[in-house]
Every structure is written in structure tokens, then in C-alpha cells.
Design a protein around this motif. Structure first.
Motif, mmCIF file in Angstrom:
data_model
loop_
_atom_site.group_PDB
_atom_site.id
_atom_site.type_symbol
_atom_site.label_atom_id
_atom_site.label_comp_id
_atom_site.label_asym_id
_atom_site.label_seq_id
_atom_site.Cartn_x
_atom_site.Cartn_y
_atom_site.Cartn_z
ATOM 1 N N ILE A 40 0.817 -1.224 0.000
ATOM 2 C CA ILE A 40 0.000 0.000 0.000
ATOM 3 C C ILE A 40 0.846 1.267 0.000
ATOM 4 C CG2 ILE A 40 -1.932 -1.206 1.124
ATOM 5 C CD1 ILE A 40 -1.545 0.648 3.522
ATOM 6 N N ILE A 41 2.105 1.180 0.455
ATOM 7 C CA ILE A 41 2.943 2.392 0.385
ATOM 8 C C ILE A 41 3.852 2.373 -0.851
ATOM 9 C CG2 ILE A 41 2.859 2.796 2.884
ATOM 10 C CD1 ILE A 41 5.805 1.795 2.979
ATOM 11 N N GLY A 42 3.706 1.365 -1.683
ATOM 12 C CA GLY A 42 4.475 1.322 -2.927
ATOM 13 C C GLY A 42 5.959 1.102 -2.701
ATOM 14 N N LYS A 43 6.302 0.236 -1.728
ATOM 15 C CA LYS A 43 7.721 0.002 -1.430
ATOM 16 C C LYS A 43 8.185 -1.351 -1.953
ATOM 17 C CE LYS A 43 10.993 0.564 2.360
ATOM 18 N NZ LYS A 43 11.412 -0.661 3.041
ATOM 19 N N PHE A 44 7.293 -2.071 -2.616
ATOM 20 C CA PHE A 44 7.677 -3.379 -3.150
ATOM 21 C C PHE A 44 7.392 -3.345 -4.647
ATOM 22 C CE2 PHE A 44 6.527 -7.926 -4.033
ATOM 23 C CZ PHE A 44 7.804 -8.430 -3.861
ATOM 24 N N ASP A 45 8.406 -3.567 -5.451
ATOM 25 C CA ASP A 45 8.163 -3.465 -6.890
ATOM 26 C C ASP A 45 8.176 -4.824 -7.588
ATOM 27 O OD1 ASP A 45 10.840 -3.977 -6.918
ATOM 28 O OD2 ASP A 45 11.377 -2.285 -8.195
ATOM 29 N N GLY A 46 7.979 -5.883 -6.799
ATOM 30 C CA GLY A 46 7.781 -7.198 -7.406
ATOM 31 C C GLY A 46 6.322 -7.315 -7.817
ATOM 32 N N PHE A 47 5.787 -8.509 -7.779
ATOM 33 C CA PHE A 47 4.394 -8.759 -8.164
ATOM 34 C C PHE A 47 3.426 -7.956 -7.288
ATOM 35 C CE2 PHE A 47 0.549 -11.369 -7.266
ATOM 36 C CZ PHE A 47 -0.029 -11.266 -8.530
ATOM 37 N N SER A 48 2.505 -7.233 -7.930
ATOM 38 C CA SER A 48 1.522 -6.469 -7.153
ATOM 39 C C SER A 48 0.113 -6.970 -7.492
ATOM 40 C CB SER A 48 1.652 -4.987 -7.492
ATOM 41 O OG SER A 48 0.667 -4.272 -6.801
ATOM 42 N N PRO A 49 -0.538 -7.643 -6.524
ATOM 43 C CA PRO A 49 -1.874 -8.181 -6.815
ATOM 44 C C PRO A 49 -2.902 -7.075 -7.049
ATOM 45 C CG PRO A 49 -1.286 -8.516 -4.496
ATOM 46 C CD PRO A 49 -0.096 -7.890 -5.156
ATOM 47 N N LYS A 50 -3.955 -7.374 -7.816
ATOM 48 C CA LYS A 50 -4.901 -6.322 -8.217
ATOM 49 C C LYS A 50 -5.672 -5.732 -7.030
ATOM 50 C CE LYS A 50 -9.402 -8.121 -9.547
ATOM 51 N NZ LYS A 50 -10.398 -8.054 -10.594
ATOM 52 N N PHE A 51 -5.731 -6.483 -5.932
ATOM 53 C CA PHE A 51 -6.493 -5.983 -4.779
ATOM 54 C C PHE A 51 -5.657 -5.070 -3.867
ATOM 55 C CE2 PHE A 51 -4.883 -10.275 -3.884
ATOM 56 C CZ PHE A 51 -4.037 -10.010 -2.810
ATOM 57 N N ALA A 52 -4.360 -4.952 -4.152
ATOM 58 C CA ALA A 52 -3.490 -4.171 -3.254
ATOM 59 C C ALA A 52 -3.510 -2.704 -3.668
ATOM 60 C CB ALA A 52 -2.080 -4.734 -3.302
ATOM 61 N N ARG A 53 -4.409 -1.941 -3.062
ATOM 62 C CA ARG A 53 -4.509 -0.520 -3.431
ATOM 63 C C ARG A 53 -3.244 0.218 -2.968
ATOM 64 N NH1 ARG A 53 -9.831 2.964 -2.201
ATOM 65 N NH2 ARG A 53 -10.709 1.317 -3.507
ATOM 66 N N LYS A 54 -2.704 1.038 -3.893
ATOM 67 C CA LYS A 54 -1.447 1.737 -3.597
ATOM 68 C C LYS A 54 -1.748 3.177 -3.190
ATOM 69 C CE LYS A 54 2.857 2.585 -6.041
ATOM 70 N NZ LYS A 54 3.511 2.449 -7.342
ATOM 71 N N TYR A 114 0.646 5.346 -1.878
ATOM 72 C CA TYR A 114 1.848 6.185 -1.868
ATOM 73 C C TYR A 114 2.883 5.525 -2.761
ATOM 74 C CZ TYR A 114 5.602 9.041 0.099
ATOM 75 O OH TYR A 114 6.642 9.915 0.253
ATOM 76 N N ASP A 115 3.866 6.326 -3.192
ATOM 77 C CA ASP A 115 4.910 5.774 -4.059
ATOM 78 C C ASP A 115 6.247 5.848 -3.328
ATOM 79 O OD1 ASP A 115 6.519 4.925 -6.068
ATOM 80 O OD2 ASP A 115 5.958 6.477 -7.508
ATOM 81 N N ALA A 116 6.409 4.974 -2.333
ATOM 82 C CA ALA A 116 7.628 5.005 -1.505
ATOM 83 C C ALA A 116 8.868 4.672 -2.320
ATOM 84 C CB ALA A 116 7.488 4.038 -0.336
ATOM 85 N N LYS A 117 8.706 3.860 -3.340
ATOM 86 C CA LYS A 117 9.878 3.509 -4.162
ATOM 87 C C LYS A 117 10.471 4.775 -4.792
ATOM 88 C CE LYS A 117 11.105 1.311 -8.510
ATOM 89 N NZ LYS A 117 10.674 0.485 -9.626
ATOM 90 N N THR A 118 9.606 5.592 -5.394
ATOM 91 C CA THR A 118 10.091 6.829 -6.016
ATOM 92 C C THR A 118 10.644 7.768 -4.953
ATOM 93 O OG1 THR A 118 8.468 6.549 -7.755
ATOM 94 C CG2 THR A 118 9.403 8.741 -7.524
ATOM 95 N N ALA A 119 9.948 7.868 -3.801
ATOM 96 C CA ALA A 119 10.405 8.770 -2.732
ATOM 97 C C ALA A 119 11.793 8.345 -2.234
ATOM 98 C CB ALA A 119 9.398 8.782 -1.590
ATOM 99 N N ILE A 120 12.002 7.047 -2.066
ATOM 100 C CA ILE A 120 13.300 6.557 -1.572
ATOM 101 C C ILE A 120 14.385 6.805 -2.618
ATOM 102 C CG2 ILE A 120 14.605 4.460 -0.979
ATOM 103 C CD1 ILE A 120 11.973 3.383 0.293
ATOM 104 N N LYS A 121 14.076 6.464 -3.869
ATOM 105 C CA LYS A 121 15.093 6.616 -4.923
ATOM 106 C C LYS A 121 15.459 8.086 -5.110
ATOM 107 C CE LYS A 121 15.189 3.922 -8.455
ATOM 108 N NZ LYS A 121 15.209 2.830 -9.409
ATOM 109 N N GLU A 122 14.432 8.960 -5.111
ATOM 110 C CA GLU A 122 14.691 10.398 -5.290
ATOM 111 C C GLU A 122 15.528 10.952 -4.153
ATOM 112 O OE1 GLU A 122 10.882 11.908 -7.781
ATOM 113 O OE2 GLU A 122 11.245 12.919 -5.857
ATOM 114 N N SER A 123 15.211 10.536 -2.926
ATOM 115 C CA SER A 123 15.967 11.033 -1.757
ATOM 116 C C SER A 123 17.429 10.608 -1.855
ATOM 117 C CB SER A 123 15.372 10.502 -0.451
ATOM 118 O OG SER A 123 14.018 10.840 -0.379
ATOM 119 N N ILE A 124 17.658 9.359 -2.231
ATOM 120 C CA ILE A 124 19.041 8.865 -2.321
ATOM 121 C C ILE A 124 19.797 9.604 -3.440
ATOM 122 C CG2 ILE A 124 20.458 6.831 -2.879
ATOM 123 C CD1 ILE A 124 18.272 5.135 -1.436
#
Ligand code: KIV
Length: 280
Positions: free
Chosen positions: A218-232, A234-244
């Protein structure tokens, strides 16, 4: 503090049960502060934190570390710990000992998958030993090698009735609630209506007594398989990558660390220091 009994009562009070997984101290603390009812230290930790390809690789030792972290952060929610694969299948003695380790750490319940004769006996034994059991039916990830893939369960009347029969057996053995994973909404609705204990759905539609999702989904921190029921949300992946990336740029361009981010000497000591280093 929420207990398995209070969670059961929520079904009768018609209060939706809100559950989330967590694997670390701060996520558990934040979920608690937001008023979540149940935190599951899920063995999904294997995929979303450890990078394994299935939950079957998760060990007792790993679950103990993540459970300790969550229990340090969560004070009010019911903390349920997933019994990892093969920690409860080899015998009632070993299963009780392993479940007991989580309870002694402060967990409020354990979750086990399936409803075969052995699991039914185990559920009765654990409950009689003071260990509340959350059941898990429908798609059961620990059986991935026998199921053969991430398949939706209960896709016809016979399958739905079989899941309901299993659910009723788990209920009669003392399970206090049941996770229903990946099944059509009307099937989960029928099962929910025919049980006294609450159902908590994941990919099972809106008619269950509660909902659970995996925090990393739900916070978008896992970029493997995302099931259709998992409402996202937030985009933590982008936030983490941008911060780094910005942090690395700031090191390169000299703007990090700034004076405000550095420690300085008192004026007198600075002068003494300067005169000493310059006269050297
Ligand atoms: O491990 C887990 O996160 C779970 C939920 C999907 C219910 O079992």
C-alpha cells in the motif's frame, strides 16, 4: 489493548476490523498511532523485506526478529504472528513450543494456514493452551508448491462450500478469526454470513468483517508482483530513490553537509584551535 476476544466482539458490534502487516518498529508504532486494530507480522516479510521468491523460505529465527521489532512499536493493536512454513507442521509439541515463543515475546495470537485434520487438532491444542489462533483459508501461500501458483480460490460453488466447511471446523476448534485470501466477493460474503467468528479479507471483496493488506504494497515500497487488490496509497519507491539520488548529488555539489548540519567549536576554543593549527 486489543485482544482476540475484543476482535471477535467487533463482528457483533458491526465494526469493520482494520488490519495491516508490519515488520519493523516504526511502521508498527505509526499504525498503532493511526488506530489500526490488528498488526500481522506476516510471513510475507519473506518476499517484501527479505527478497525471497516465496513465504516458504522464512525461518523461525527471522520471524522472531521482526516480531520483536513490531512488538516494541505496537502497544494497542492485537499483534498476530504468522507461524512460518514448517514451524507447525512436524508435530503438536514443536508447533506449541514455537507458537509459545511468540506469545512469550508478547504476541496476542498466531496465524496458521489450512484446515486439514492435523491443523484442526493443532488449533484445538493451541487454543486450549491459551494461544489464540487466527486461521487462514482460500489462497494459502505456504501451500504454493501444491497449489501450483497464485490462483484465486473458491471459484465455484463446490469450492466455496468446501472453504466454508473448513472455516466452520476451524471455528469449532477454537480459531478466533479467519483470513480469507483471494476469492470472489460473493463467496467470501456467504462464508462470512455463516460464521460466528470474524473474517478478514485480502483480495476477497468488501463483505468480509475486516480487511488486511501488506504494508509494502500500500505504500508502494515493493516493486515485485503487485496483486490487483493491493490498493497503492503512496509511491515510496520513487520517494526513496529520489531522496538517495538528491543526497548523492548534494555530496557531489558540496551542499551537504551545510554549516547547520555540522558541529562547531565554541568561539574561544575555535580561536585556540586556529592559532595552534596555523602555528604548526
Ligand atoms: O503474510 C501475510 O502478509 C499474510 C497476509 C497476506 C494475510 O498472511
Amino acid at each position: 489493548m486489543l485482544t482476540s476476544k475484543k476482535i471477535q466482539k467487533m463482528k457483533y458490534d458491526k465494526k469493520k476490523i482494520k488490519a495491516i502487516t508490519a515488520y519493523d518498529y516504526s511502521t508498527a508504532k505509526f499504525a498503532d498511532e493511526e488506530g489500526i486494530d490488528i498488526i500481522l507480522v506476516g510471513d510475507s516479510v519473506g518476499q517484501v523485506v527479505m527478497g525471497y521468491d516465496s513465504t516458504t523460505k522464512v525461518t523461525m529465527d527471522e520471524m522472531k526478529v521482526f516480531s520483536r521489532a513490531v512488538l516494541n512499536g505496537a502497544k494497542n493493536p492485537l499483534v498476530v504472528v504468522d507461524m512460518p512454513y514448517l514451524s507447525y507442521h512436524t508435530g503438536i509439541f514443536e508447533a506449541t513450543k514455537n507458537a509459545g515463543e511468540f506469545m512469550k515475546m508478547g504476541a496476542g495470537a498466531v496465524k496458521i494456514e489450512g484446515a486439514n485434520d492435523y491443523i484442526l487438532d493443532l488449533t484445538k491444542h493451541l487454543t486450549n493452551s491459551g494461544i489464540p489462533v487466527m486461521a487462514h483459508l482460500g489462497f494459502t501461500p505456504q501451500y504454493i508448491n501444491t497449489i501450483g501458483g497464485n490462483f484465486v480460490q473458491g471459484k465455484n460453488l463446490d469450492n466455496t462450500l468446501k472453504i466454508l466447511e473448513d472455516a466452520k471446523k476451524m471455528q469449532s476448534m477454537g480459531a478466533f478469526s479467519i483470513v480469507l485470501e483471494m476469492m470472489p466477493d460473493v463467496c467470501a460474503k456467504y462464508i462470512t454470513q455463516n460464521l460466528d467468528i470474524p473474517t478478514i479479507g485480502i483480495g476477497a471483496g468488501k463483505y468480509t468483517d475486516g480487511q488486511i493488506l501488506v504494508i509494502n504494497d500500500i505504500i508502494g515500497k515493493f516493486d515485485g508482483f503487485s496483486p490487483k487488490f493491493a490498493r497503492k496509497y503512496y509511491d515510496a519507491k520513487t520517494a526513496i530513490k529520489e531522496s538517495i539520488r538528491k543526497y548523492m548529488d548534494d555530496i557531489d555539489n558540496g551542499s551537504f553537509p551545510s554549516d547547520n548540519e555540522s558541529f562547531t567549536l565554541d568561539e574561544d576554543e575555535y580561536e585556540r584551535f586556529e592559532s595552534y593549527t596555523q602555528n604548526k
